[in-house]
Write an enzyme that holds these catalytic residues in place. Structure first.
Site: not given
Ligand code: MN
Length: 715
Positions: A258, A302, A419, A480-481
């Site tokens: 994440e 996500t 996150h 993911d980013h």
């Molecule tokens: Mn994410």
């Protein structure tokens, strides 16, 4: 009492009584039947007021009718429909952990199995409270406590009541937006809209969305695929013989890191490695590590990343494809391809509720056999933070399910602890790691949660090795980013040796995320190929020995000599092996040399200017093709040779433990699960975690019976 009677005998008074009953029942249901993830007092307040506005608006319709008896009947019918909607949602939620959508009612959705025969079994004894109001109303009328008000209602009064309802709704929407910005724009989760605006608003909004989707789709025809197939054919990159099928028959374990940016790899703060375990993995000779791999997500973040990884198609220019189209679109995704080609069993492990990003529906369309969401893990006050279960708990509590899956399996573990806003309680912070002091606390904490994730993965890998799963698996990790936004990246840039005066260039460079493929015996190394999330699926499928020639995938195998190394971002900017191309304020291109970071003057370089335009056309075309496929749901018209379209109604994420046990029992000696191969002995005792929340109590690691009680009932 007399005053009350007088009031209730007025038409408006009677309407107020209905509003009150429906409000009360809805609030009871909110708390008793649904898990809506209430986090702060304001959310409780919004929840408690949200049934009122739309009920007032709807019931006020009856006030416009002059004839008293008709007016009362219309009011009664609206009230009845509202009650049916409420109770149907309660039953539906018990079965599907989701809310009734427009398509569910219209019967158009492929996912809908309806409540039909199973609805009776979903009823519970306490449900009588949802019908008490009808008993009370009958008594009030038959005893003539309430009589029909024969006096005409002035039009102005009716309008005033409707306006009051609209005003209440606007107020409701306004405070909802302050608590959850972009509530409607981003469509995170159906339960969010119910939580903030109620069932009526959810259904209305959903109907609007469906109508828009259907309009776009209705114009689509099969021949729309022709040009797209030509493009995909031309762009196809044949596999590299050195790697093709290298992982054939192996388990595939995908680990979703994440918000993890590539710069964390190898980074040191205060002389300590931020992610020592991932660093060792990155440099391992059995790991193919990419250092020019970019995330390509849009505002679906996500879910966009997941979509690209699983389908090799982009997310949408706005909003989340999962939420907007994921319930109905046809997917040709990794789980289904691997199942059909090589008999893989697939599963997702994720410590948030299944409705988030509409995953529960999307995964069925992708052909995921199992989805272990938060219901399958121990939930208590300590176990979750932000967007779900803490990673150490989620991973350690997953393996009791993992070991029951038939091999080979294709599994995805979605971590969440790293996150934003990167809050982690003191008890979970390693005493060996001191966070930096950048002056921006979010940035400081980002390193803390990344360090925690790293430590969680180390425990997980140790288990994989001890249980023997490791020897027979290919493990793929990806970020993911971005985790830090542009302002926060500026804080980190100097720590990485970036020129602080070159922010636009730096910002693009910092969109790199990890992509690592680890497998015993894989000839690894640091691979400098430029690529992004769109390229992951063909790469993985080729390693697994699956021919991708006939599939509609917009990425290309990173290991192929014919790999397309123009990395397209969702905003149409892009990166190539040598250049970073962003759009200037005048709409023109600003081009940087990737190696020096220097801006190139295109006026002095006509050749490059032309090439950049050509690349831009190619990027625009690729994104447009993706949007056309998704918005028009074109894959329903094209089925690759040897592929069978997924029927989502064959998938259910209820009673998954029963399903695991049933499969194991029916296969008997042929069962290939890790558990069966281990002589029907669990491997969970091999999992060691220092997660402080467990206090040394292994109940939830070793035993599933304590977690999902409903699921444990004998099939
Ligand atoms: Mn994410």
């Amino acid at each position: 009492m007399n005053k009350l009677k007088l009031f209730l005998n007025k038409r408006i008074g009677f309407m107020c009584l209905l509003v009150f009953f429906l409000w009360l029942k809805t609030v009871i249901a909110y708390y008793a039947e649904f898990s809506l993830g209430l986090n702060d007092p304001l959310q409780h307040l919004i929840l408690i007021i949200n049934p009122i506005a739309t009920t007032v608006i709807l019931l006020s319709i009856a006030l416009y009718i002059n004839k008293p008896i008709i007016s009362y009947i219309v009011m009664g019918v609206i009230y009845l429909v509202e009650n049916i909607l409420l109770y149907a949602n309660i039953l539906y939620y018990r079965e599907f952990s989701d809310f009734i959508s427009f398509n569910t009612i219209a019967g158009a959705s492929k996912v809908t199995k309806g409540l039909g025969g199973s609805s009776a079994s979903l009823m519970q004894a306490h449900d009588f409270i949802y019908f008490l109001d009808f008993v009370i109303l009958v008594i009030l009328f038959t005893s003539h406590f309430i009589k029909i008000d024969k006096i005409k209602i002035r039009k102005l009064t009716a309008v005033a009541v409707s306006v009051l309802g609209i005003f209440l709704f606007s107020f409701n929407l306004m405070i909802a937006e302050t608590n959850r910005p972009q509530l409607l724009g981003r469509q995170f989760d159906n339960s969010y809209i119910v939580k903030y605006l109620g069932f009526n608003a959810f259904l209305g909004y959903d109907a609007l969305k469906s109508a828009q989707n259907n309009q776009v789709r209705s114009t689509a025809v099969g021949t729309d695929m022709d040009n797209i197939l030509d493009y995909v054919n031309q762009d196809y990159a044949s596999p590299n013989a050195k790697y093709y099928g290298k992982a054939k028959g192996k388990n595939i374990i995908i680990i979703h890191l994440e918000s993890f940016q590539q710069f964390l790899i190898g980074m040191k703060v205060n002389d300590q490695e931020v992610t020592p375990f991932l660093n060792s993995l990155y440099n391992d000779k059995n790991t193919m590590s990419f250092d020019n791999f970019f995330h390509e997500v849009g505002s679906g973040r996500t879910s966009d990343a997941e979509n690209m990884m699983e389908t090799s198609l982009f997310g949408l220019p706005e909003g989340s494809l999962f939420s907007k189209l994921g319930t109905d679109n046809t997917f040709q995704a990794a789980p289904a391809i691997l199942k059909q080609k090589q008999n893989y069993t697939s599963a997702v492990f994720h410590g948030n509720v299944g409705t988030f990003w509409n995953r529960d529906n999307v995964y069925k369309n992708m052909g995921y056999d199992y989805f272990f969401d938060s219901h399958y893990f121990n939930q208590n006050d300590d176990s979750s933070i932000g967007y779900g279960m803490k990673d150490k708990l989620m991973l350690s509590e997953s393996v009791k399910y993992l070991e029951q899956l038939q091999q080979p399996f294709y599994t995805k573990f979605i971590t969440v602890t790293n996150h934003t806003p990167y809050d982690l309680g003191d008890e979970d912070q390693s005493i060996d790691f001191t966070k930096p002091d950048t002056g921006t606390s979010v940035v400081d904490n980002y390193f803390v949660t990344a360090h925690y994730l790293d430590s969680a993965l180390k425990e997980f890998f140790q288990y994989l090795k001890d249980s023997g799963i490791y020897d027979n698996s290919m493990i793929v990790l990806y970020g993911d980013h971005y985790g830090l936004n542009a302002t926060q990246d500026k804080v980190v840039a100097p720590m990485l040796g970036y020129d602080p005066n070159n922010n636009d260039f730096n910002e693009v460079q910092m969109q790199r995320v990890p992509f690592m493929i680890h497998m015993k015996g894989l000839k690894g190394g640091i691979n400098h190929t430029y690529g992004g999330e769109i390229d992951a699926l063909p790469t993985i499928l080729h390693l697994a020995g699956v021919n991708t020639k006939n599939y509609v995938q917009l990425g290309t195998d990173l290991l192929s000599r014919k790999h397309n190394d123009i990395v397209a971002f969702r905003n149409k900017e892009f990166v190539t092996t040598n250049y970073t191309v962003i759009r200037g304020e005048d709409g023109g291109h600003t081009v940087y040399d990737n190696h020096t970071g220097e801006q190139i003057n295109l006026n002095e370089n006509a050749q490059l200017s032309k090439t950049v335009d050509k690349w831009q056309d190619e990027v625009n075309q690729r994104l447009k093709i993706s949007d056309t496929i998704n918005n028009k749901n074109l894959l329903r018209f094209y089925t690759p040779t040897g592929f069978t379209p997924v029927d989502p109604s064959e998938y259910s994420y209820q009673n998954e433990i029963q399903k695991l046990v049933k499969t194991r029992n029916s296969l008997g000696l042929k069962s290939t699960s890790v558990y069966s191969k281990n002589n029907n002995k669990s491997t969970t005792p091999m999992y060691n975690t220092d997660a402080p929340e467990l206090n040394g109590d292994r109940t939830y690691i070793d035993s599933w019976s304590s977690v999902v009680k409903d699921d444990m009932q004998t099939p």
